[in-house]
Design a protein around this motif. Structure first.
Motif, mmCIF file in Angstrom:
data_model
loop_
_atom_site.group_PDB
_atom_site.id
_atom_site.type_symbol
_atom_site.label_atom_id
_atom_site.label_comp_id
_atom_site.label_asym_id
_atom_site.label_seq_id
_atom_site.Cartn_x
_atom_site.Cartn_y
_atom_site.Cartn_z
ATOM 1 N N PRO A 44 0.820 -1.210 0.000
ATOM 2 C CA PRO A 44 0.000 0.000 0.000
ATOM 3 C C PRO A 44 0.856 1.263 0.000
ATOM 4 C CG PRO A 44 0.150 -0.863 2.216
ATOM 5 C CD PRO A 44 0.843 -1.856 1.329
ATOM 6 N N ARG A 45 0.230 2.361 -0.342
ATOM 7 C CA ARG A 45 0.885 3.668 -0.248
ATOM 8 C C ARG A 45 0.674 4.189 1.165
ATOM 9 N NH1 ARG A 45 -0.957 9.127 -1.238
ATOM 10 N NH2 ARG A 45 0.790 10.488 -1.783
ATOM 11 N N SER A 46 1.764 4.554 1.824
ATOM 12 C CA SER A 46 1.698 5.049 3.192
ATOM 13 C C SER A 46 1.856 6.566 3.195
ATOM 14 C CB SER A 46 2.805 4.407 4.033
ATOM 15 O OG SER A 46 2.838 4.964 5.327
ATOM 16 N N LEU A 47 1.087 7.231 4.035
ATOM 17 C CA LEU A 47 1.157 8.689 4.100
ATOM 18 C C LEU A 47 0.989 9.150 5.537
ATOM 19 C CD1 LEU A 47 1.285 11.431 2.620
ATOM 20 C CD2 LEU A 47 -1.214 11.342 2.449
ATOM 21 N N ALA A 48 2.003 9.833 6.057
ATOM 22 C CA ALA A 48 1.916 10.407 7.402
ATOM 23 C C ALA A 48 1.336 11.807 7.305
ATOM 24 C CB ALA A 48 3.300 10.457 8.040
ATOM 25 N N PHE A 49 0.531 12.164 8.308
ATOM 26 C CA PHE A 49 0.058 13.539 8.400
ATOM 27 C C PHE A 49 0.357 14.021 9.815
ATOM 28 C CE2 PHE A 49 -2.677 17.063 9.171
ATOM 29 C CZ PHE A 49 -2.660 17.754 7.972
ATOM 30 N N GLY A 50 1.208 15.017 9.915
ATOM 31 C CA GLY A 50 1.606 15.474 11.235
ATOM 32 C C GLY A 50 2.384 14.393 11.957
ATOM 33 N N LEU A 51 2.316 14.406 13.282
ATOM 34 C CA LEU A 51 3.088 13.480 14.104
ATOM 35 C C LEU A 51 2.257 12.354 14.695
ATOM 36 C CD1 LEU A 51 5.187 16.128 16.078
ATOM 37 C CD2 LEU A 51 5.900 14.823 14.061
ATOM 38 N N HIS A 52 0.930 12.402 14.484
ATOM 39 C CA HIS A 52 0.061 11.463 15.189
ATOM 40 C C HIS A 52 -0.979 10.797 14.284
ATOM 41 C CE1 HIS A 52 1.699 12.885 19.008
ATOM 42 N NE2 HIS A 52 1.591 14.094 18.527
ATOM 43 N N GLN A 53 -0.793 10.878 12.978
ATOM 44 C CA GLN A 53 -1.759 10.281 12.056
ATOM 45 C C GLN A 53 -1.029 9.633 10.886
ATOM 46 O OE1 GLN A 53 -5.107 12.782 10.720
ATOM 47 N NE2 GLN A 53 -4.787 11.987 8.663
#
Length: 339
Positions: free
Chosen positions: A230-239
């Motif tokens: 899958p494509r992984s995507l972080a948003f900020g530090l907690h998501q």
């Protein structure tokens, strides 16, 4: 050291704080995830400020800005009164989540000056390209609107993260002449604080604040929903989210006001996650999604922290989204700090 605790509830479900020593409020907010920014001043052509194509993954530009460190930093401590007093008269602090702090203050002439700091702010490739200035030794950008200015300092390039100040002013006689100038000055102070020894949270038992959501979910948990790659995507530090095969998964740790009945949505249903209660609701639409919330901490004023699991897919995909969300939660919960 700070402990999570709530103070008085105010409009928009934010909590007022008497100062940094109170820690962040634990109210659920619904502020926009990103702000459309335009009018960037891109006059600098210094090649040293161009984003580096060889930036190492997950390597901050300075160890002080490492994600595992910033997760515990109280953002209000980075814009403490000694920082804000350089541009005006601070008021009370407001914080609605782990990484954002605001102060609705006045500048030195008594005009409206509202300052908000975001820690670990997610940058797009365009944001990184526009970071063609320098501020306190970091690549930076300024993007000015009519009554606002966004000043960003890059703390990591791959993926892009930043400390970001949003400075807002009033209109007419309440307007600050150049709202970018105080924003720049406050951000410079915040960078200095971050590089030092800023106040940090002391997590309550069961708090997920220190957990990296992108690394706690293994491939075996992801594969049944979004495939093996899958494509992984972080948003900020907690998501963090994962997508593939017409489906997506998302895990977020955040602060929230905990309802007395546990129902975060009027249509929520209580489910048993192996001795742990969860509250789920299926949201219909073009991409039907099951949202499952598990309370991790709660104090006497019903302020707390939650883990929110989401599983969604296109309408034509045959999938029991809530069953998948429950399996997702059951796989992750044992790896979280014990409540």
């Amino acid at each position: 050291m700070l402990r999570f605790r709530a103070t008085a509830v105010v409009a928009a479900a934010a909590l007022l704080m008497a100062g940094c020593a109170t820690g962040p409020g634990l109210a659920k907010t619904h502020s926009p995830r990103r702000t459309v920014q335009a009018g960037a001043d891109a006059s600098s052509t210094d090649p040293s400020t161009k984003p580096s194509a060889s930036a190492q993954p997950n390597k901050p530009v300075d160890p002080a800005f490492a994600a595992e460190r910033l997760r515990l930093v109280n953002p209000c401590a980075l814009i403490d009164k000694d920082v804000l007093q350089t541009v005006g008269t601070p008021s009370k602090y407001t914080s609605g989540n782990y990484t954002r702090c605001s102060n609705y203050m006045k500048d030195k002439a008594g005009k409206t000056l509202n300052i908000s700091l975001d820690v670990g702010y997610t940058l797009t490739s365009t944001d990184l390209k526009n970071a063609n200035k320098q501020l306190a030794g970091l690549k930076s950008s300024e993007q000015k609107l009519t009554t606002s200015c966004f000043v960003t300092a890059v703390t990591q390039e791959n993926p892009g993260q930043a400390l970001r100040i949003q400075a807002n002013t009033g209109s007419g006689n309440e307007a600050v002449a150049d709202v970018c100038e105080p924003g720049r000055k406050v951000l410079e102070g915040a960078i200095r604080k971050a590089r030092g020894n800023p106040q940090k949270y002391t997590p309550l038992k069961g708090s997920p604040v220190e957990v990296d959501p992108c690394t706690i979910v293994d491939r075996a948990t992801q594969a049944p929903v979004v495939g093996a790659s899958p494509r992984s995507l972080a948003f900020g530090l907690h998501q963090c989210s994962w997508s593939g095969q017409g489906a997506s998964m998302q895990l977020e740790f955040k602060t929230a006001r905990i309802p007395k009945d546990g129902k975060f949505d009027r249509d929520s249903a209580e489910v048993d996650l192996g001795g742990v209660k969860g509250y789920q609701v299926l949201k219909d639409g073009p991409f039907p999604t099951c949202e499952l919330i598990v309370v991790r901490t709660k104090d006497s004023s019903d302020a707390g922290e939650i883990a929110e699991f989401q599983v969604g897919a296109t309408k034509d995909k045959a999938m029991d989204r809530c069953q998948a969300a429950q399996a997702f939660a059951k796989a992750v919960l044992p790896g979280l700090p014990s409540a």
